[in-house]
Design a protein around this motif. Sequence first.
Motif, short mmCIF file in Angstrom:
data_model
loop_
_atom_site.label_atom_id
_atom_site.label_comp_id
_atom_site.label_asym_id
_atom_site.label_seq_id
_atom_site.Cartn_x
_atom_site.Cartn_y
_atom_site.Cartn_z
N PRO A 20 0.85 -1.20 0.00
CA PRO A 20 0.00 0.00 0.00
C PRO A 20 0.88 1.25 0.00
O PRO A 20 1.87 1.33 0.74
CB PRO A 20 -0.79 -0.12 1.31
CG PRO A 20 -0.73 -1.57 1.67
CD PRO A 20 0.58 -2.07 1.14
N ARG A 21 0.56 2.20 -0.82
CA ARG A 21 1.40 3.38 -1.02
C ARG A 21 1.62 4.18 0.26
O ARG A 21 2.61 4.87 0.39
CB ARG A 21 0.84 4.27 -2.12
CG ARG A 21 -0.59 4.70 -1.89
CD ARG A 21 -1.18 5.47 -3.04
NE ARG A 21 -0.89 6.87 -2.88
CZ ARG A 21 -0.28 7.62 -3.79
NH1 ARG A 21 0.09 7.11 -4.93
NH2 ARG A 21 -0.05 8.89 -3.58
N ASP A 22 0.71 4.07 1.22
CA ASP A 22 0.84 4.81 2.47
C ASP A 22 1.49 4.00 3.59
O ASP A 22 1.54 4.45 4.73
CB ASP A 22 -0.52 5.33 2.93
CG ASP A 22 -1.08 6.38 1.98
OD1 ASP A 22 -0.28 7.00 1.25
OD2 ASP A 22 -2.30 6.58 1.97
N LEU A 23 1.99 2.80 3.27
CA LEU A 23 2.66 1.97 4.26
C LEU A 23 3.90 2.70 4.80
O LEU A 23 4.73 3.16 4.04
CB LEU A 23 3.09 0.64 3.63
CG LEU A 23 3.90 -0.30 4.50
CD1 LEU A 23 3.03 -0.90 5.60
CD2 LEU A 23 4.51 -1.40 3.65
N SER A 24 3.99 2.82 6.11
CA SER A 24 5.15 3.45 6.73
C SER A 24 6.32 2.46 6.72
O SER A 24 6.17 1.32 7.15
CB SER A 24 4.81 3.86 8.16
OG SER A 24 5.90 4.54 8.75
N ALA A 25 7.46 2.91 6.21
CA ALA A 25 8.61 2.02 6.08
C ALA A 25 9.90 2.83 6.20
O ALA A 25 9.91 4.04 6.00
CB ALA A 25 8.58 1.31 4.73
N GLN A 26 10.97 2.13 6.53
CA GLN A 26 12.28 2.77 6.52
C GLN A 26 12.75 2.84 5.07
O GLN A 26 12.87 1.83 4.40
CB GLN A 26 13.30 1.99 7.35
CG GLN A 26 14.67 2.66 7.34
CD GLN A 26 15.64 2.01 8.29
OE1 GLN A 26 15.38 1.96 9.48
NE2 GLN A 26 16.72 1.49 7.76
N ILE A 27 12.99 4.04 4.58
CA ILE A 27 13.41 4.27 3.21
C ILE A 27 14.94 4.26 3.18
O ILE A 27 15.59 4.95 3.96
CB ILE A 27 12.87 5.62 2.68
CG1 ILE A 27 11.36 5.74 2.92
CG2 ILE A 27 13.23 5.81 1.22
CD1 ILE A 27 10.51 4.67 2.29
N ASP A 28 15.49 3.47 2.27
CA ASP A 28 16.94 3.28 2.19
C ASP A 28 17.46 3.80 0.86
O ASP A 28 17.51 3.08 -0.13
CB ASP A 28 17.27 1.80 2.37
CG ASP A 28 18.74 1.53 2.54
OD1 ASP A 28 19.53 2.49 2.57
OD2 ASP A 28 19.10 0.35 2.65
N CYS A 29 17.82 5.09 0.84
CA CYS A 29 18.37 5.72 -0.36
C CYS A 29 19.87 5.53 -0.42
O CYS A 29 20.56 5.78 0.58
CB CYS A 29 18.11 7.23 -0.35
SG CYS A 29 16.43 7.71 -0.63
N PRO A 30 20.40 5.13 -1.57
CA PRO A 30 21.86 5.06 -1.69
C PRO A 30 22.49 6.44 -1.44
O PRO A 30 22.02 7.44 -1.97
CB PRO A 30 22.06 4.63 -3.14
CG PRO A 30 20.77 4.02 -3.56
CD PRO A 30 19.71 4.71 -2.76
N GLY A 31 23.49 6.46 -0.58
CA GLY A 31 24.21 7.70 -0.31
C GLY A 31 23.54 8.63 0.69
O GLY A 31 24.01 9.74 0.90
N HIS A 32 22.44 8.21 1.31
CA HIS A 32 21.72 9.04 2.28
C HIS A 32 21.43 8.22 3.53
O HIS A 32 21.35 6.99 3.48
CB HIS A 32 20.39 9.55 1.71
CG HIS A 32 20.55 10.45 0.54
ND1 HIS A 32 20.65 9.98 -0.75
CD2 HIS A 32 20.64 11.79 0.47
CE1 HIS A 32 20.79 11.01 -1.57
NE2 HIS A 32 20.78 12.12 -0.86
N ALA A 33 21.22 8.90 4.63
CA ALA A 33 20.83 8.21 5.86
C ALA A 33 19.41 7.68 5.71
O ALA A 33 18.55 8.36 5.13
CB ALA A 33 20.91 9.18 7.05
N PRO A 34 19.12 6.49 6.22
CA PRO A 34 17.75 5.96 6.16
C PRO A 34 16.78 6.89 6.90
O PRO A 34 17.16 7.54 7.88
CB PRO A 34 17.86 4.61 6.87
CG PRO A 34 19.29 4.24 6.80
CD PRO A 34 20.05 5.54 6.83
N PHE A 35 15.55 6.94 6.42
CA PHE A 35 14.51 7.74 7.07
C PHE A 35 13.19 7.01 6.95
O PHE A 35 13.01 6.15 6.10
CB PHE A 35 14.42 9.14 6.46
CG PHE A 35 14.05 9.16 5.00
CD1 PHE A 35 12.73 9.35 4.60
CD2 PHE A 35 15.02 9.01 4.01
CE1 PHE A 35 12.38 9.38 3.26
CE2 PHE A 35 14.69 9.03 2.66
CZ PHE A 35 13.36 9.22 2.29
N VAL A 36 12.25 7.32 7.82
CA VAL A 36 10.93 6.69 7.81
C VAL A 36 9.95 7.61 7.08
O VAL A 36 9.88 8.81 7.36
CB VAL A 36 10.45 6.38 9.24
CG1 VAL A 36 9.03 5.82 9.22
CG2 VAL A 36 11.40 5.40 9.92
#
Length: 157
Positions: A20-36
């Motif tokens: 689901p598009r609104d699912l809260s998750a830890q986002i893991d971008c290459p080169g950036h600190a993870p964020f929720v």
Amino acid sequence: TLMLVRADPDTKAISLLSFPRDLSAQIDCPGHAPFVSKINAAYATCGPKGALRTVRNLTGVPINYIITVNFRGFRQLVDKLGGVWMDVDRRYYNNQGGPTGYAKINLQPGYQRLTGLRALDFVRFRHTDSDIYRTARQQLFVKALKDRIESDRKSVV
């Protein structure tokens, strides 16, 4: 839309997990600190690599390939197949379109062939129900698309 598809060639089975598009998750971008954030931010903010890493970390499932399809590519794929047959469960209607609004749609219920544009409207519709219903429609469409491809393949053999 983010979907995790697993194809097992030994059993000839395909499984599908939609997020689901609104699912809260830890986002893991290459080169950036993870964020929720909402999981749809993974692709919007980080691109395909970030979406891949986010889903891989969330599920713990190894992912071999990523397929990115934009609206134009979706329509072209469906049209190239000559449309996809779907049993549309009810009327889907919205006449308020435009750059800041939703897509216009006027889809009647019943078994019918959806062309690329109408199929895109069907899977994107979200005016009178929730993202969960939209996800279910998308899964029904993917099944119908798979059936269409299998039907074409069998007719060639």
